[in-house]
Scaffold this motif. Structure first.
Motif, short mmCIF file in Angstrom:
data_model
loop_
_atom_site.label_atom_id
_atom_site.label_comp_id
_atom_site.label_asym_id
_atom_site.label_seq_id
_atom_site.Cartn_x
_atom_site.Cartn_y
_atom_site.Cartn_z
N THR A 70 0.80 -1.22 0.00
CA THR A 70 0.00 0.00 0.00
C THR A 70 0.83 1.27 0.00
N TYR A 71 1.79 1.38 0.89
CA TYR A 71 2.53 2.63 1.03
C TYR A 71 3.29 2.96 -0.25
N ALA A 72 4.04 2.01 -0.75
CA ALA A 72 4.84 2.25 -1.95
C ALA A 72 3.96 2.57 -3.15
N SER A 73 2.89 1.83 -3.31
CA SER A 73 2.03 2.03 -4.47
C SER A 73 1.34 3.39 -4.43
N HIS A 74 0.85 3.80 -3.27
CA HIS A 74 0.17 5.08 -3.19
C HIS A 74 1.13 6.26 -3.34
N GLN A 75 2.33 6.13 -2.82
CA GLN A 75 3.32 7.19 -3.04
C GLN A 75 3.54 7.40 -4.53
N ALA A 76 3.62 6.30 -5.28
CA ALA A 76 3.81 6.39 -6.73
C ALA A 76 2.58 6.97 -7.41
N MET A 77 1.40 6.49 -7.03
CA MET A 77 0.18 6.95 -7.70
C MET A 77 -0.07 8.42 -7.44
N PHE A 78 0.19 8.88 -6.22
CA PHE A 78 -0.02 10.29 -5.92
C PHE A 78 1.00 11.19 -6.63
N ALA A 79 2.07 10.59 -7.14
CA ALA A 79 3.02 11.34 -7.96
C ALA A 79 2.67 11.25 -9.45
N GLY A 80 1.59 10.55 -9.77
CA GLY A 80 1.14 10.46 -11.16
C GLY A 80 1.40 9.12 -11.83
N ASP A 124 3.26 16.23 -5.71
CA ASP A 124 2.20 15.23 -5.63
C ASP A 124 0.89 15.81 -6.16
N LEU A 125 0.00 14.92 -6.58
CA LEU A 125 -1.27 15.33 -7.18
C LEU A 125 -2.20 16.04 -6.21
N PRO A 126 -2.37 15.58 -4.96
CA PRO A 126 -3.28 16.31 -4.07
C PRO A 126 -2.90 17.78 -3.89
N SER A 127 -1.63 18.07 -3.69
CA SER A 127 -1.24 19.47 -3.52
C SER A 127 -1.42 20.25 -4.81
N ALA A 128 -1.22 19.61 -5.95
CA ALA A 128 -1.42 20.28 -7.23
C ALA A 128 -2.88 20.64 -7.43
N LEU A 129 -3.78 19.73 -7.08
CA LEU A 129 -5.20 20.00 -7.24
C LEU A 129 -5.68 21.03 -6.23
N SER A 130 -5.11 21.02 -5.04
CA SER A 130 -5.43 22.04 -4.06
C SER A 130 -5.05 23.42 -4.60
N LEU A 160 -1.03 14.59 2.78
CA LEU A 160 -0.95 15.25 1.48
C LEU A 160 -2.22 16.03 1.15
N PHE A 161 -3.30 15.79 1.91
CA PHE A 161 -4.62 16.33 1.58
C PHE A 161 -4.98 17.51 2.49
N ASP A 162 -5.88 18.36 1.98
CA ASP A 162 -6.40 19.46 2.80
C ASP A 162 -7.13 18.93 4.03
N GLU A 163 -7.77 17.80 3.88
CA GLU A 163 -8.65 17.25 4.92
C GLU A 163 -8.56 15.74 4.85
N SER A 164 -8.48 15.08 5.99
CA SER A 164 -8.43 13.62 5.97
C SER A 164 -9.30 13.05 7.07
N HIS A 165 -9.81 11.84 6.83
CA HIS A 165 -10.71 11.18 7.76
C HIS A 165 -10.27 9.73 7.92
N TRP A 166 -10.26 9.27 9.14
CA TRP A 166 -10.09 7.85 9.44
C TRP A 166 -10.73 7.57 10.78
N GLU A 167 -11.46 6.47 10.84
CA GLU A 167 -12.06 5.97 12.07
C GLU A 167 -11.84 4.47 12.11
N PRO A 168 -11.85 3.84 13.30
CA PRO A 168 -11.70 2.39 13.34
C PRO A 168 -12.73 1.65 12.48
N GLU A 169 -13.94 2.22 12.36
CA GLU A 169 -14.95 1.54 11.55
C GLU A 169 -14.65 1.60 10.06
N PHE A 170 -13.63 2.37 9.64
CA PHE A 170 -13.21 2.39 8.23
C PHE A 170 -12.14 1.33 7.95
N GLY A 171 -11.61 0.71 8.99
CA GLY A 171 -10.41 -0.09 8.87
C GLY A 171 -10.64 -1.55 8.53
#
Length: 270
Positions: free
Chosen positions: A54-64, A100-106, A134-145
């Motif tokens: 997950t970590y490696a893949s998302h770092q790459a995807m958020f870079a395009g 990264d893409l999130p900051s670019a879109l922001s 990387l995002f303006d706003e983020s959400h996580w709760e145990p029920e999302f996990g």
């Protein structure tokens, strides 16, 4: 993408750990109708993941670097950070100046929101804060996990709340990391117990569970304007093939992932 960014809302959904073969076979069997109705030609595209966990893949995807088509390239990318010598940046690529893409879109006027799933998005420590940070706003709760049998429907409810709270004229980039496919997933198969454990069958049952609720996510994200949507896996996982179990390893079941992108027109119904 230069005609999309600035006019459409954007939705990026990673079905964490989803294998291509399972997604393909369920689509062909009519077991994921809510996803299939939006897939181009009703089928997933076979691609190669940019990382094996997950970590490696998302770092790459958020870079395009989204999953790469499983055929000889080069393959033009939808998004790319500007850097010299890129062979996959094309005329239609949205090229950004940030890392990264999130900051670019922001910077382009979007409200960027992350609804996390697996532990790399839980903000419970420095490592779990990198990607949501990387995002303006983020959400996580145990029920999302990963341990929650109702993780995805809980995430969809939060997405509905995010959209409801946003001014209608503010564009939105929503990222959702779906934890339901990740182990443990045995509880998505009717009648299964923890002793039965995870398997390809429970992995498939988890995808059917996601399919039952994803229509609500598509509906709310298309409620304000057209929404360009990417749905893909970040990596697959092995269930005993060639002696391998899990991911963060170089097996075909890990590297081969399903991918699709499409536009949700306003007024999508369940």
């Amino acid at each position: 993408m230069n005609a999309i960014v600035g006019t459409h809302d954007l939705l990026f959904v990673t079905l964490d750990t989803l294998r291509h073969d399972v997604a393909r076979d369920l689509a062909a069997a009519g077991r994921t109708p809510n996803l299939v109705r939006h897939l181009p030609d009703g089928r997933w595209e076979e691609r190669h993941a940019p990382g094996s966990f997950t970590y490696a893949s998302h770092q790459a995807m958020f870079a395009g670097f989204l999953p790469t088509p499983a055929a000889p390239g080069p393959h033009p990318r939808l998004f790319a950070a500007r850097f010299a010598g890129s062979e996959t940046t094309a005329e239609g690529t949205f090229v950004f100046e940030t890392p990264d893409l999130p900051s670019a879109l922001s910077a382009a006027g979007y409200r960027t929101v992350c609804i996390g799933g697996v532990g790399f998005f839980n903000r419970r420590g420095p490592l779990g804060s990198v990607l949501p940070g990387l995002f303006d706003e983020s959400h996580w709760e145990p029920e999302f996990g990963v341990a929650s049998p109702t993780s995805f429907e809980s995430q969809v409810r939060r997405a509905e709340q995010v959209v409801a709270a946003l001014p209608r004229d503010r564009r939105l980039f929503l990222f959702v990391n779906v934890a339901a496919l990740h182990q443990p997933n045995w509880f998505h198969r009717p009648g299964a117990t923890e002793r039965d454990g995870d398997s390809l069958a429970t992995h498939a049952a988890a995808l059917e569970y996601v399919d039952r609720h994803i229509g609500r996510l598509f509906q709310v994200m298309s409620s304000r304007r057209p929404c360009f949507t990417i749905v893909c896996s970040d990596h697959g996982t092995a269930y005993g093939e060639d002696g391998y179990t899990g991911h963060r390893l170089g097996h075909e079941t890990v590297w081969t992932v399903p991918y699709a992108h499409f536009v949700l027109e306003p007024g999508v119904t369940l």
